[in-house]
Design a protein around this motif. Structure first.
Motif, mmCIF file in Angstrom:
data_model
loop_
_atom_site.group_PDB
_atom_site.id
_atom_site.type_symbol
_atom_site.label_atom_id
_atom_site.label_comp_id
_atom_site.label_asym_id
_atom_site.label_seq_id
_atom_site.Cartn_x
_atom_site.Cartn_y
_atom_site.Cartn_z
ATOM 1 N N SER A 318 -2.542 -12.497 1.502
ATOM 2 C CA SER A 318 -1.191 -11.975 1.704
ATOM 3 C C SER A 318 -1.120 -10.457 1.645
ATOM 4 N N ILE A 319 -0.241 -9.885 2.470
ATOM 5 C CA ILE A 319 0.053 -8.449 2.442
ATOM 6 C C ILE A 319 1.173 -8.241 1.417
ATOM 7 N N LEU A 320 0.891 -7.497 0.367
ATOM 8 C CA LEU A 320 1.858 -7.314 -0.719
ATOM 9 C C LEU A 320 2.554 -5.964 -0.679
ATOM 10 N N CYS A 321 1.937 -4.963 -0.066
ATOM 11 C CA CYS A 321 2.563 -3.637 -0.013
ATOM 12 C C CYS A 321 2.091 -2.901 1.232
ATOM 13 N N LEU A 330 -0.731 6.790 10.294
ATOM 14 C CA LEU A 330 -1.555 6.117 9.302
ATOM 15 C C LEU A 330 -0.718 5.084 8.559
ATOM 16 N N ILE A 331 -1.218 3.859 8.495
ATOM 17 C CA ILE A 331 -0.601 2.795 7.698
ATOM 18 C C ILE A 331 -1.606 2.388 6.630
ATOM 19 N N ILE A 332 -1.122 2.210 5.403
ATOM 20 C CA ILE A 332 -1.980 1.794 4.297
ATOM 21 C C ILE A 332 -1.433 0.485 3.750
ATOM 22 N N SER A 333 -2.305 -0.496 3.564
ATOM 23 C CA SER A 333 -1.868 -1.825 3.139
ATOM 24 C C SER A 333 -2.637 -2.279 1.910
ATOM 25 N N GLY A 334 -1.943 -3.002 1.018
ATOM 26 C CA GLY A 334 -2.563 -3.613 -0.149
ATOM 27 C C GLY A 334 -2.362 -5.113 -0.093
ATOM 28 N N SER A 335 -3.344 -5.863 -0.617
ATOM 29 C CA SER A 335 -3.332 -7.307 -0.371
ATOM 30 C C SER A 335 -3.792 -8.109 -1.579
ATOM 31 N N ASP A 336 -3.505 -9.401 -1.505
ATOM 32 C CA ASP A 336 -4.053 -10.361 -2.465
ATOM 33 C C ASP A 336 -5.576 -10.435 -2.406
ATOM 34 N N ASP A 337 -6.149 -9.967 -1.302
ATOM 35 C CA ASP A 337 -7.615 -10.044 -1.167
ATOM 36 C C ASP A 337 -8.338 -8.929 -1.927
ATOM 37 N N SER A 368 -8.580 -7.391 -8.542
ATOM 38 C CA SER A 368 -7.558 -8.429 -8.388
ATOM 39 C C SER A 368 -6.498 -7.934 -7.418
ATOM 40 N N TYR A 369 -5.369 -8.651 -7.335
ATOM 41 C CA TYR A 369 -4.321 -8.363 -6.354
ATOM 42 C C TYR A 369 -3.874 -6.900 -6.417
#
Length: 551
Positions: A318-321, A330-337, A368-369
């Protein structure tokens, strides 16, 4: 044959009686000191004619073989010393030339900097004149006042570029007393936080932060039974996005009322994050439990329609942020992975079949997440937090041909973190999960470039269960920090005022707490701090709250 080096040596020797006159005769009187026996033309005229003499060239011719045998080493040594001194002199001249060129470069950079600032100032004055003229002539102009924040940012960009070039040349003069003063000047001119503080003090009568409250407009609440875990509002507060399960519902905000105008479908699972672009009017990004990010382009102003231009795939959970930079490339993404991914925009792909957005870097330092991300205002530092009790501080590293992000600091904390947010370039707030305090981290003059916890601010939500969605938000315009904790939305006044007086250190005052009956609360604060929009599981309503000053 007389050796040339021997002749050069003798003819360079001057008379002891008549300084500057060359020796041409030797007096054959062993009772005299050697320097008294070496005569110039004037000396020859004054000696007794009965004294025996010999011309120096003749003497050299007679003694050549003997001199060569007895004094070759001594003469060669002296000659080598002369040669070395000539080399030293030549090197010194080259160094003098180099130093002069370096100083000329510093002077030239200073001149170019002054010229650039004068040009900037002239353009600024011309813009103000034209806008004021338009207003006097009753032309509509919504941008009468130049954004002071933008002006300072532009000046900061000029200062960073020019000071970097100048520092390269200045470093070679670090032993000079003037070097320290030059460095202090450059540091002052490139410290945007100090510049803004000085500007805010100058404008204190206009920008004084006053007590406030957010008042709910109850009659304008909208029932929404589906889970709404992401909400976004555009820059001019006219459009609102709500992620209702896997659909994106689009609302117009008209006179504090929400009117639904569209439903966008594309994700295959719940939507966890939404954010409008600012430069690309009304376009936005979304992230979902389906592991993907979608780029939505605003197609038509009249019909108000959107289309997904690209789906970014690369995360495995999942994408969380989701955040983006000011240039919106520029796009920055944080995830459950457990990863942070960086996606760059390639404008050269617009006219072919290649993907406009692509992932160019992944950071895997979290165990972790990853729950929250935040960029500082000058776009050089990135922070993240998550379920692993770790805050990462990353910095932008640029080279001539590329750039990347490197982890500069890992901050171990006692509790998991669901939310963090930059307030200034070197100050950020971190909310430990369900804790009674919000932590303030700063880079101080004594911290050697590292973030240290400097304050703890009382907040509500201690020991309450908490959902990780609902990102924190700082409104620079109203100096309001919104941070959710447990069942509470904490609204904190942040400003350089204490008891009505201007202070250099930013103060944090918990101004309002909105307590809900459930921890499943989601929402956002508008950029200008005028609206607080929420959905909570207990009421199952999208609620609108408006900023009200208490004074």
């Amino acid at each position: 044959m007389i050796q040339q080096k021997q002749l050069d040596y003798v003819t360079d020797f001057s008379c002891s009686q008549h300084i500057g006159q060359p020796i041409n005769t030797i007096l054959l009187d062993q009772s005299l000191l050697i320097e008294k026996r070496l005569l110039c033309s004037q000396c020859v005229e004054n000696i007794d004619q009965n004294q025996k003499t010999i011309e120096i060239e003749k003497a050299l011719e007679i003694t050549e073989q003997k001199v060569r045998e007895n004094s070759r080493n001594d003469l060669d040594f002296v000659q080598s010393q002369i040669i070395n001194l000539h080399k030293l002199q030549s090197n010194a001249c080259q160094m003098r030339s180099y130093i002069n060129s370096q100083l000329e470069s510093i002077i030239q950079i200073s001149s170019d900097w002054i010229k650039e600032l004068k040009t900037f100032n002239n353009q600024y004055q011309m813009e103000i004149m034209i806008k004021e003229l338009d207003n006097l002539l009753n032309y509509q102009n919504k941008e009468t006042e130049r954004d002071s924040k933008l002006t300072i940012t532009q000046l900061h960009q000029i200062a960073v570029l020019q000071s970097y070039q100048m520092s390269i040349y200045l470093e070679q003069f670090s032993s000079f007393q003037e070097y320290q003063e030059c460095q202090q000047i450059l540091e002052m001119m490139t410290n945007i936080d100090k510049i803004r503080l000085q500007h805010s003090i100058q404008e204190s009568s206009k920008t004084k932060i006053q007590p406030f409250t957010f008042e709910i407009i109850a009659q304008n609440s909208i029932k929404q039974p589906e889970y709404c875990q992401a909400i976004a509002i555009n820059q001019d507060n006219t459009l609102v996005l709500v992620g209702c399960e896997k659909e994106i519902r689009v609302f117009e905000l008209i006179q504090n009322k929400l009117v639904q105008i569209d439903i966008l479908k594309g994700h295959n699972d719940s939507i966890f994050t939404l954010d409008f672009f600012k430069k690309q009017k009304n376009s936005f990004i979304s992230g979902s439990r389906d592991d993907s990010i979608m780029i939505w382009l605003y197609l038509n102003e009249q019909k108000k329609s959107w289309s997904c231009s690209q789906q970014l795939v690369g995360h495995t959970s999942s994408i969380l942020c989701l955040i983006y930079n000011q240039k919106e490339d520029l796009i920055i993404s944080g995830s459950d992975d457990k990863t942070i991914k960086f996606w760059s925009y390639n404008e050269n792909c617009e006219n072919n079949n290649k993907q406009l957005w692509s992932c160019f870097q992944t950071i895997k330092k979290h165990s972790s997440y990853v729950y929250a991300l935040s960029l500082n205002e000058n776009q050089t530092k990135l922070i993240s937090c998550g379920l692993d009790k770790l805050i990462l501080v990353m910095e932008l590293l640029k080279t001539q041909y590329s750039y990347s992000w490197i982890v500069l600091q890992e901050i171990n904390v006692e509790n998991d973190g669901y939310r963090l947010c930059f307030i200034e370039n070197n100050i950020f707030a971190f909310q430990p999960r369900s804790y009674s305090k919000m932590d303030i981290y700063e880079i101080t003059s004594n911290s050697e470039g590292q973030f240290l916890k400097t304050k703890e601010i009382d907040v509500k939500g201690y020991s309450q269960s908490c959902d990780n969605l609902f990102p924190s938000k700082f409104s620079n315009q109203k100096c309001i920090l919104m941070i959710k904790n447990g069942k509470n939305v904490n609204l904190i006044r942040c400003g350089n005022y204490c008891n009505g007086n201007i202070v250099s250190e930013r103060q944090f005052v918990l101004e309002q707490v909105i307590e809900f009956d459930d921890n499943c609360i989601y929402g956002t604060l508008s950029d200008d701090g005028q609206y607080l929009l929420t959905w909570d599981y207990f009421t199952k309503e999208i609620q609108i709250r408006c900023f009200q000053s208490k004074e």
